[in-house]
Write an enzyme that holds these catalytic residues in place. Sequence first.
Site, PDB file in Angstrom:
ATOM      1  CB  ALA A   1      -0.910  -0.003   1.225  1.00 26.04           C
TER       2      ALA A   1
ATOM      3  N   GLY B   1      -0.789  -4.773   0.613  1.00 29.31           N
ATOM      4  CA  GLY B   1      -1.955  -4.540  -0.233  1.00 29.31           C
ATOM      5  C   GLY B   1      -1.836  -5.188  -1.602  1.00 29.31           C
TER       6      GLY B   1
ATOM      7  CD  GLU C   1       0.029  -5.654   5.547  1.00 28.38           C
ATOM      8  OE1 GLU C   1      -0.623  -5.436   4.512  1.00 28.38           O
ATOM      9  OE2 GLU C   1       0.544  -6.764   5.791  1.00 28.38           O
TER      10      GLU C   1
ATOM     11  CD  GLU D   1      -4.387  -6.723   2.537  1.00 22.83           C
ATOM     12  OE1 GLU D   1      -5.015  -6.929   3.583  1.00 22.83           O
ATOM     13  OE2 GLU D   1      -3.875  -5.613   2.262  1.00 22.83           O
TER      14      GLU D   1
END
Length: 257
Positions: free
Chosen positions: A62, A108, A131, A111
């Site tokens: 991300a 991300g 994370e 994901e």
Amino acid sequence: MGTLAYETDNHIATLTIKSPPANALSSALINDLAEKLDEIEQDEAIKAVVLKGEGKFFSAGADIKEFTSLQDATDYQSLSEKGQQLFDRIEHFHVPVIAAIHGAALGGGLELAMSCHIRIASENAKLGLPESTLGIIPGFAGTQRLPRYVGTAKAYEMILTGEPIRAHEAQALGLVNRVVENEEVFAEAMKLAEKIVAKSKLTINRIMKLIPYSIVDQFATGAKAEAKAFGEIFGSNDAKEGVQAFIEKRKPNFQDK
């Protein structure tokens, strides 16, 4: 300039993430993905989608710097929910979405790849949810999708340590469908897409509706809890320290509060 390139050929839509250097999942990229899905839904000719990244990575995570501009827990929670809604839409899309993963699919990025229906990875690919090394948690339903593919024990290990796994291990666990030579990953994804689009769209659409029934219904509850926790965690001192340490390229000094 958009963060996504979009082209179609022979019933296949190709989406290329163009957000150098890491193809980070920014709000702009999430919005562009949603818009392109709208276009694909309107195009009756499209029977499969291939999603890939330009440059070194599929997507290395991300956009952490963008995250730091948010103010409070509700901002983070709504960002998480927006990403989750998009990825849920991909998972329940009317035609298959194939992720062609090279270099890295982290945070991300993984994901996003997990919301796709099929994943082809290059030999050099690293896949993980790092994370926790930043003092935060996955926010785009990573805590819910990863156990589905790798089992709960391996999901605990990957998420708690934050350490990525290599492509061949990901294949052995069921996280990716197949592993190919580094330069072959996109060609292999296209080959697979070509086999799929040779089938009737009526058949494809029905299969895309039926397979999700096999997924247990606790997913939505878990994803909602993840979004709430994502917002809460970002308010902690450790999250601020972890993100700052990541930006400054140093080891974080967590105080457990």
